[in-house]
Write an enzyme that holds these catalytic residues in place. Structure first.
Site, mmCIF file in Angstrom:
data_model
loop_
_atom_site.group_PDB
_atom_site.id
_atom_site.type_symbol
_atom_site.label_atom_id
_atom_site.label_comp_id
_atom_site.label_asym_id
_atom_site.label_seq_id
_atom_site.Cartn_x
_atom_site.Cartn_y
_atom_site.Cartn_z
ATOM 1 N N LYS A 136 7.994 2.371 -67.026
ATOM 2 C CA LYS A 136 9.222 2.559 -67.959
ATOM 3 C C LYS A 136 10.453 1.921 -67.336
ATOM 4 O O LYS A 136 10.310 1.810 -66.099
ATOM 5 C CB LYS A 136 9.258 3.966 -68.025
ATOM 6 C CG LYS A 136 10.357 4.157 -69.476
ATOM 7 C CD LYS A 136 9.705 4.545 -70.615
ATOM 8 C CE LYS A 136 10.533 4.752 -71.935
ATOM 9 N NZ LYS A 136 9.548 5.301 -73.152
ATOM 10 N N ASP A 176 13.203 1.013 -76.545
ATOM 11 C CA ASP A 176 13.074 2.590 -76.614
ATOM 12 C C ASP A 176 14.579 2.866 -76.947
ATOM 13 O O ASP A 176 15.099 2.050 -77.660
ATOM 14 C CB ASP A 176 12.922 2.791 -75.046
ATOM 15 C CG ASP A 176 12.641 4.430 -74.765
ATOM 16 O OD1 ASP A 176 11.403 4.810 -75.344
ATOM 17 O OD2 ASP A 176 13.422 5.220 -74.512
HETATM 18 N N1 GLU Z 1 9.355 3.012 -76.149
HETATM 19 C C1 GLU Z 1 8.031 3.604 -76.767
HETATM 20 C C2 GLU Z 1 7.563 4.771 -76.206
HETATM 21 O O1 GLU Z 1 8.079 5.553 -75.594
HETATM 22 C C3 GLU Z 1 7.074 2.364 -77.092
HETATM 23 C C4 GLU Z 1 6.733 1.794 -75.538
HETATM 24 C C5 GLU Z 1 6.001 0.523 -75.818
HETATM 25 O O2 GLU Z 1 5.974 -0.041 -76.916
HETATM 26 O O3 GLU Z 1 5.682 -0.103 -74.831
HETATM 27 O O4 GLU Z 1 6.302 5.169 -76.551
#
Ligand code: GLU
Length: 446
Positions: A136, A176
């Site tokens: 992340k 996100d």
């Molecule tokens: N931000 C989204 C999550 O928390 C998607 C992450 C992604 O697609 O890599 O799952």
């Protein structure tokens, strides 16, 4: 079948290690609490320890991130000032594949928060069986206070700074909170410029013109609905009569509301950062979605009653869907909830204490690591499509998403019945076991 507090069993493998063991000393660089994001994540992992058998010797793999990069992001503002922002990219685990997880722009982002979000990505990707680790990123910034040019400079400089870690085989960012397809386009362009080759697979959630996938924008909300539908079947909850309340009406909340409304449910209350609106006969989701984009958010909706912030949590409904930030469903709020079911569209919305209160009250919680996995699942499809340069139809994508989400839900549901644990612990048992199996099979180097 209800998931209740009375259904606890004695795990078959009681294992000695606990989080306070020498193998898991506290990290020197953050100070989590019982309700903070990393503290919440650790408590959730700890609940799984007794079910890991011999794999529990690898638990330290999950209780510390593999890598955490903190970067300075300096940019020139439109008025000539030089501003500095703090940015992060955390690779929590690479045991099952490249890092995968979004990038968040928010004034409250911290290293601790990004670590927890990366940890949840590891568990989520494993619980849905995507060939990814967990990662992340985030920048501590209020993007709404920046001009478009400033936002572009911030995104590009941040991408360059985390260029040490990212890459289509290494770690793949995605949208996100407060990040979208345009930001992914700038990230892809910056990375491509730095490596000297157009590399679409370095991020997912891109515009469709630039190698993005059809269906990605709505994937998270769609996935929340697919698993919600499966849960409702097993609880004999008729969705055509269900009353749904949502906290958060951004990309995830609004699409989730649209999907549940299309299935016949009534969206009775919605809260966003500006306030909350309520109508027992149901809000008009399309009209609400249009209003929510204007200044004042959902409070601009005509024909509903306003709700005081904490009144939202006690609203009479069947399904409550937190779709905003972590730590929103606190112990105090958990005591007042009237819903039968909580579906976590947000990451980490429920504190560990609130989780226990909900369990004891017989309220079923469908956890984030399965409930909101639709986004990263279609990100996986996008990544695969970019590699093969062969693109699927939206129908194919939505069908495969349904298959994967429903399949993962069934595994979690069966594990919760087998072990007599909450759906969260069941999802963590599946996710942690897969990660630690990979870790154990790979072994340590040297
Ligand atoms: N931000 C989204 C999550 O928390 C998607 C992450 C992604 O697609 O890599 O799952």
């Amino acid at each position: 079948m209800r998931v209740g507090g009375s259904l606890r069993s004695t795990p078959t493998h009681r294992c000695p290690p606990t989080m306070s063991d020498a193998a898991n000393p506290t990290l020197s660089y953050i100070t989590p609490t019982a309700t903070s994001p990393w503290g919440t994540y650790l408590a959730q992992v700890e609940a799984v320890l007794p079910y890991l058998g011999p794999l529990s010797r690898w638990i330290g793999t999950l209780t510390r991130p593999k890598r955490a990069l903190i970067v300075d992001v300096p940019i020139e503002m439109d008025d000539g000032r030089i501003a500095h922002y703090e940015g992060y990219r955390v690779q929590h685990s690479l045991s099952r594949g490249p890092g995968k997880g979004g990038v968040r722009f928010h004034p409250d982002v911290t290293l601790e928060e990004v670590m927890a979000l990366a940890g949840w990505m590891t568990i989520k990707n494993a619980a849905v069986n995507l060939p990814f680790g967990g990662a992340k990123g985030g920048v501590r910034v209020d993007p709404k206070a920046l001009s478009r040019k400033e936002l572009e400079r911030l995104t590009r400089r941040y991408t360059s700074e985390i260029g040490l870690l990212i890459g289509p085989q290494r770690d793949i960012p995605a949208p996100d909170v407060n990040t979208d397809a345009q930001i992914m386009a700038w990230m892809m362009d910056t990375y491509s410029a730095n490596v000297g080759a157009t590399t679409t697979g370095v991020v997912t959630g891109k515009p469709v013109m630039l190698g993005g996938s059809l269906g990605r924008v709505k994937a998270t909300g769609r996935g929340v609905y697919f698993v919600g539908r499966e849960l409702a079947k097993r609880l004999d909850l008729d969705l055509t009569k269900a009353r749904v309340a949502l906290q958060g009406f951004g990309n995830v909340g609004s699409v989730t509301a649209e999907m549940f409304a299309a299935a016949g449910a009534k969206i009775v209350a919605v809260q966003d950062q500006y306030g909350a609106v309520y109508h027992p006969a149901g809000l008009d989701v399309a009209r609400l979605a249009a209003v929510a984009k204007q200044p004042g958010g959902v409070t601009g909706y005509q024909g509903g009653e306003p709700l005081a912030p904490d009144e939202f949590w006690t609203i009479d409904c069947d399904i409550l869907i937190p779709a905003a930030l972590e730590g929103q469903l606190t112990a105090a709020r958990a005591r007042g909830i009237k819903a039968r079911v909580v579906i976590e569209a947000a990451n980490g919305p429920t504190t560990p204490e609130a989780d226990l209160i909900l369990r004891d009250r017989g309220i079923v919680v469908l956890p984030d690591v399965i409930a909101n996995a639709g986004g990263v699942t279609v990100s996986y499809f996008e990544w695969v499509q970019d590699f093969s340069s062969f693109f699927w139809t939206e129908d194919e994508i939505n069908q495969r998403l349904d298959q994967i989400m429903t399949g993962a839900f069934v595994q979690v549901w069966d594990a919760h019945l087998l072990h007599r644990v909450s759906l969260r612990t069941a999802a963590f048992i599946i996710g942690c076991t897969r990660v630690l199996q990979a870790r154990a099979e790979r072994g340590l180097y040297p």
